[in-house]
Write a protein that holds these residues in place. Sequence first.
Motif, PDB file in Angstrom:
ATOM      1  N   ILE A 251       0.855  -1.194   0.000  1.00 56.57           N
ATOM      2  CA  ILE A 251       0.000   0.000   0.000  1.00 56.57           C
ATOM      3  C   ILE A 251       0.890   1.242   0.000  1.00 56.57           C
ATOM      4  CG2 ILE A 251      -1.626   1.352   1.391  1.00 56.57           C
ATOM      5  CD1 ILE A 251      -2.668  -1.346   2.497  1.00 56.57           C
ATOM      6  N   ALA A 252       0.689   2.107  -0.995  1.00 59.45           N
ATOM      7  CA  ALA A 252       1.460   3.342  -1.024  1.00 59.45           C
ATOM      8  C   ALA A 252       0.785   4.394  -0.163  1.00 59.45           C
ATOM      9  CB  ALA A 252       1.594   3.848  -2.455  1.00 59.45           C
ATOM     10  N   HIS A 253       1.559   4.943   0.756  1.00 55.75           N
ATOM     11  CA  HIS A 253       1.243   6.128   1.581  1.00 55.75           C
ATOM     12  C   HIS A 253       0.488   5.812   2.871  1.00 55.75           C
ATOM     13  CE1 HIS A 253       2.981   7.903  -1.845  1.00 55.75           C
ATOM     14  NE2 HIS A 253       1.917   7.841  -2.615  1.00 55.75           N
ATOM     15  N   GLY A 254      -0.828   5.549   2.786  1.00 55.26           N
ATOM     16  CA  GLY A 254      -1.553   5.199   4.013  1.00 55.26           C
ATOM     17  C   GLY A 254      -1.558   6.298   5.072  1.00 55.26           C
ATOM     18  N   THR A 255      -1.405   7.581   4.660  1.00 57.78           N
ATOM     19  CA  THR A 255      -1.456   8.620   5.702  1.00 57.78           C
ATOM     20  C   THR A 255      -2.883   8.817   6.200  1.00 57.78           C
ATOM     21  OG1 THR A 255      -1.856  10.695   4.477  1.00 57.78           O
ATOM     22  CG2 THR A 255       0.395   9.808   4.408  1.00 57.78           C
ATOM     23  N   GLY A 256      -3.857   8.258   5.442  1.00 55.71           N
ATOM     24  CA  GLY A 256      -5.249   8.342   5.873  1.00 55.71           C
ATOM     25  C   GLY A 256      -5.713   7.105   6.632  1.00 55.71           C
ATOM     26  N   ILE A 257      -4.780   6.224   7.013  1.00 55.55           N
ATOM     27  CA  ILE A 257      -5.149   5.050   7.824  1.00 55.55           C
ATOM     28  C   ILE A 257      -5.617   5.539   9.194  1.00 55.55           C
ATOM     29  CG2 ILE A 257      -4.187   3.048   9.062  1.00 55.55           C
ATOM     30  CD1 ILE A 257      -2.370   2.589   6.589  1.00 55.55           C
ATOM     31  N   ILE A 258      -6.814   5.086   9.605  1.00 58.18           N
ATOM     32  CA  ILE A 258      -7.358   5.518  10.901  1.00 58.18           C
ATOM     33  C   ILE A 258      -7.495   4.299  11.816  1.00 58.18           C
ATOM     34  CG2 ILE A 258      -8.510   7.558   9.970  1.00 58.18           C
ATOM     35  CD1 ILE A 258     -11.137   5.989   9.920  1.00 58.18           C
ATOM     36  N   ASP A 259      -7.891   4.558  13.064  1.00 62.49           N
ATOM     37  CA  ASP A 259      -7.908   3.494  14.079  1.00 62.49           C
ATOM     38  C   ASP A 259      -8.706   2.272  13.636  1.00 62.49           C
ATOM     39  OD1 ASP A 259      -6.263   4.877  15.704  1.00 62.49           O
ATOM     40  OD2 ASP A 259      -7.817   5.569  17.111  1.00 62.49           O
ATOM     41  N   ARG A 260      -9.872   2.499  12.982  1.00 61.20           N
ATOM     42  CA  ARG A 260     -10.698   1.341  12.619  1.00 61.20           C
ATOM     43  C   ARG A 260     -10.033   0.467  11.544  1.00 61.20           C
ATOM     44  NH1 ARG A 260     -16.145   3.889  10.102  1.00 61.20           N
ATOM     45  NH2 ARG A 260     -16.525   1.834   9.203  1.00 61.20           N
ATOM     46  N   ASP A 261      -9.007   0.998  10.861  1.00 63.63           N
ATOM     47  CA  ASP A 261      -8.291   0.193   9.870  1.00 63.63           C
ATOM     48  C   ASP A 261      -7.308  -0.791  10.516  1.00 63.63           C
ATOM     49  OD1 ASP A 261      -9.413   1.472   7.609  1.00 63.63           O
ATOM     50  OD2 ASP A 261      -7.982   3.129   7.801  1.00 63.63           O
ATOM     51  N   LEU A 262      -6.893  -0.488  11.745  1.00 62.35           N
ATOM     52  CA  LEU A 262      -5.796  -1.271  12.327  1.00 62.35           C
ATOM     53  C   LEU A 262      -6.139  -2.751  12.516  1.00 62.35           C
ATOM     54  CD1 LEU A 262      -4.345   1.440  14.744  1.00 62.35           C
ATOM     55  CD2 LEU A 262      -3.481   0.753  12.492  1.00 62.35           C
ATOM     56  N   PRO A 263      -7.347  -3.094  13.045  1.00 61.51           N
ATOM     57  CA  PRO A 263      -7.675  -4.533  13.133  1.00 61.51           C
ATOM     58  C   PRO A 263      -7.748  -5.208  11.762  1.00 61.51           C
ATOM     59  CG  PRO A 263      -9.328  -3.179  14.303  1.00 61.51           C
ATOM     60  CD  PRO A 263      -8.376  -2.231  13.642  1.00 61.51           C
ATOM     61  N   VAL A 264      -8.194  -4.457  10.759  1.00 63.53           N
ATOM     62  CA  VAL A 264      -8.264  -4.996   9.390  1.00 63.53           C
ATOM     63  C   VAL A 264      -6.847  -5.340   8.910  1.00 63.53           C
ATOM     64  CG1 VAL A 264      -8.925  -4.499   7.010  1.00 63.53           C
ATOM     65  CG2 VAL A 264     -10.292  -3.572   8.903  1.00 63.53           C
ATOM     66  N   LEU A 265      -5.948  -4.395   9.111  1.00 63.54           N
ATOM     67  CA  LEU A 265      -4.562  -4.611   8.673  1.00 63.54           C
ATOM     68  C   LEU A 265      -3.891  -5.700   9.509  1.00 63.54           C
ATOM     69  CD1 LEU A 265      -3.591  -0.875   8.073  1.00 63.54           C
ATOM     70  CD2 LEU A 265      -3.855  -2.648   6.314  1.00 63.54           C
ATOM     71  N   GLU A 266      -4.218  -5.738  10.794  1.00 64.59           N
ATOM     72  CA  GLU A 266      -3.603  -6.749  11.660  1.00 64.59           C
ATOM     73  C   GLU A 266      -3.987  -8.160  11.205  1.00 64.59           C
ATOM     74  OE1 GLU A 266      -4.439  -6.351  15.841  1.00 64.59           O
ATOM     75  OE2 GLU A 266      -2.627  -7.478  16.368  1.00 64.59           O
ATOM     76  N   ARG A 267      -5.238  -8.322  10.769  1.00 59.64           N
ATOM     77  CA  ARG A 267      -5.654  -9.636  10.247  1.00 59.64           C
ATOM     78  C   ARG A 267      -4.849 -10.014   9.005  1.00 59.64           C
ATOM     79  NH1 ARG A 267     -10.791  -7.858  11.785  1.00 59.64           N
ATOM     80  NH2 ARG A 267     -11.403  -7.058   9.745  1.00 59.64           N
ATOM     81  N   ALA A 268      -4.373  -9.001   8.287  1.00 58.58           N
ATOM     82  CA  ALA A 268      -3.631  -9.249   7.048  1.00 58.58           C
ATOM     83  C   ALA A 268      -2.115  -9.191   7.261  1.00 58.58           C
ATOM     84  CB  ALA A 268      -4.043  -8.233   5.987  1.00 58.58           C
ATOM     85  N   ALA A 269      -1.679  -9.096   8.539  1.00 57.58           N
ATOM     86  CA  ALA A 269      -0.231  -9.013   8.808  1.00 57.58           C
ATOM     87  C   ALA A 269       0.456 -10.227   8.197  1.00 57.58           C
ATOM     88  CB  ALA A 269       0.023  -8.937  10.305  1.00 57.58           C
ATOM     89  N   GLY A 270       1.599 -10.004   7.589  1.00 55.89           N
ATOM     90  CA  GLY A 270       2.270 -11.078   6.849  1.00 55.89           C
ATOM     91  C   GLY A 270       1.990 -10.963   5.363  1.00 55.89           C
ATOM     92  N   GLU A 271       0.841 -10.336   5.029  1.00 55.46           N
ATOM     93  CA  GLU A 271       0.496 -10.132   3.617  1.00 55.46           C
ATOM     94  C   GLU A 271       0.678  -8.682   3.195  1.00 55.46           C
ATOM     95  OE1 GLU A 271      -0.155 -13.824   3.381  1.00 55.46           O
ATOM     96  OE2 GLU A 271      -1.674 -12.997   4.706  1.00 55.46           O
ATOM     97  N   VAL A 272       0.497  -7.770   4.169  1.00 52.64           N
ATOM     98  CA  VAL A 272       0.422  -6.342   3.821  1.00 52.64           C
ATOM     99  C   VAL A 272       1.664  -5.596   4.276  1.00 52.64           C
ATOM    100  CG1 VAL A 272      -0.856  -4.205   4.257  1.00 52.64           C
ATOM    101  CG2 VAL A 272      -2.081  -6.334   3.930  1.00 52.64           C
ATOM    102  N   ALA A 273       2.080  -4.619   3.465  1.00 55.57           N
ATOM    103  CA  ALA A 273       3.132  -3.679   3.847  1.00 55.57           C
ATOM    104  C   ALA A 273       2.722  -2.301   3.353  1.00 55.57           C
ATOM    105  CB  ALA A 273       4.467  -4.085   3.230  1.00 55.57           C
ATOM    106  N   VAL A 274       3.327  -1.277   3.942  1.00 57.05           N
ATOM    107  CA  VAL A 274       3.022   0.107   3.572  1.00 57.05           C
ATOM    108  C   VAL A 274       4.325   0.790   3.174  1.00 57.05           C
ATOM    109  CG1 VAL A 274       2.100   2.320   4.385  1.00 57.05           C
ATOM    110  CG2 VAL A 274       1.031   0.175   5.129  1.00 57.05           C
ATOM    111  N   ALA A 275       4.253   1.642   2.133  1.00 53.80           N
ATOM    112  CA  ALA A 275       5.418   2.442   1.733  1.00 53.80           C
ATOM    113  C   ALA A 275       5.163   3.887   2.115  1.00 53.80           C
ATOM    114  CB  ALA A 275       5.633   2.331   0.221  1.00 53.80           C
ATOM    115  N   THR A 276       6.123   4.519   2.784  1.00 51.31           N
ATOM    116  CA  THR A 276       5.953   5.915   3.191  1.00 51.31           C
ATOM    117  C   THR A 276       6.911   6.816   2.423  1.00 51.31           C
ATOM    118  OG1 THR A 276       5.704   7.375   5.116  1.00 51.31           O
ATOM    119  CG2 THR A 276       7.560   5.864   5.193  1.00 51.31           C
TER     120      THR A 276
END
Length: 450
Positions: A251-276
């Motif tokens: 995922i490029a950027h993700g500066t708009g990631i908010i608290d409710r996104d964190l459990p979603v991303l945590e479920r995908a840990a190992g699959e997802v990365a973010v570029a800043t």
Amino acid sequence: MTSSPADLIITGCTVLTHDDHDRIGFEEDAAIVVRGGVVESVTSAAAAADLAAAERIDARGQVAMPGLINCHTHAPMVALRGVAEDLPTEEWFNDVVWPMESNLTARDVELGARLACAEMIRGGVTCFADHYFSMDEVAAAVTECGIRAHLGEAYFSSQGAQGREKSLEFALRHRGGTGGRITTALAPHAPYTVDDADLAATAELAREHGLPVHIHASENREQTDISLARHGVTPIQVLERAGLFDADVLIAHGTGIIDRDLPVLERAAGEVAVATAPRGYLKFAWPTTTPVRALREIGIPVGLATDGAASNNSLDVWESMALTALIQKSTTGDPRWLTSRQALHHATLQSARAVGLGETIGSIAPGRRADIVLVDLTGPHTQPVHDLAATLVHSARSSDVRTTIVDGHVLMRDRELLTIDLPSAVRELGERTPALLDRSHGRRIQDYQT
Ligand SMILES: [Zn+2]
């Protein structure tokens, strides 16, 4: 150890290493033995003194570190460096960049990619993740200049199914190309330009063909707010709903990631990365930055990036490293957060993981590809050295990189580019500039709707 000569021995340097717990360390007066494009061993300079080698680099006074990885860029956009300045995001896209990109030819892309590779090799970048159009030309530039790249042909739903199919065809044809230096991804542009059905079809293709996906998402807070108002879900939830997190997603950027996104991303840990790519966020005056600390807590790697030079103005990953450290301190109000060693960890192993090469590059260790840069710390702005990690992150600059090596091949030696004819690329790009910048036709490749 075999008795035949090594291909390359770099000797007398301090080597940045990682221990079994990923912690950054430095081995002084060391040597790196390279054979077949791979690091064979990291040993002492004394132990390497008697080893035979086809090529030997005396790197006394220098630090050897893993080459930097630009985890999200649009390399050919160097051709548009400086054409859209001091504008809000919407005007930047709609009034300048997307009209000009409707003029792009394959030759513009090829020349831009060459110029970009020259800039990155000079700045110590040995691998970049690119997301653009006419990617065959970018792949050709990569092949020619010797850098490593993770490439994806970008598409919008306005292109119909063709855009997606072209991206797949590119990814399958170039996967593992150029002696393994090229890896590929599917590259839908963003949830605001690629519709839900197209994202779901992309997820299906990714699963079917074992391909990763590289996409812009939650670039800024405004996109998240608009997505919530229109659809009741965030852009991250849109990706999850489409099934994309069953594949590896960058995922490029993700500066708009908010608290409710964190459990979603945590479920995908190992699959997802973010570029800043923090410089662009400052320039567009976005109110937030990539939530690196929150992502770390849920096990999501954050790689460093520059984005394209039309927004960022440079492809300097060294600067992204320093800015990431500074902005994280500033936004969290905590000077203890994002230490220089953590910044180096983002620049090395986390960036390698972000582009799907976590087992291949990102560390100078036996078995890893020999993607190495040599950094000269003898300049007045880097002396004396009391804390080497801090010197690297906060005092050194990309111009202190003297030598850039990919797969054991030297691409820049003592600041001289060995694989790119830079003057001819700059000259021809200059000749093509008037046609590239013409906006009198009134077309644009896409609309940015807020
Ligand atoms: Zn981008």
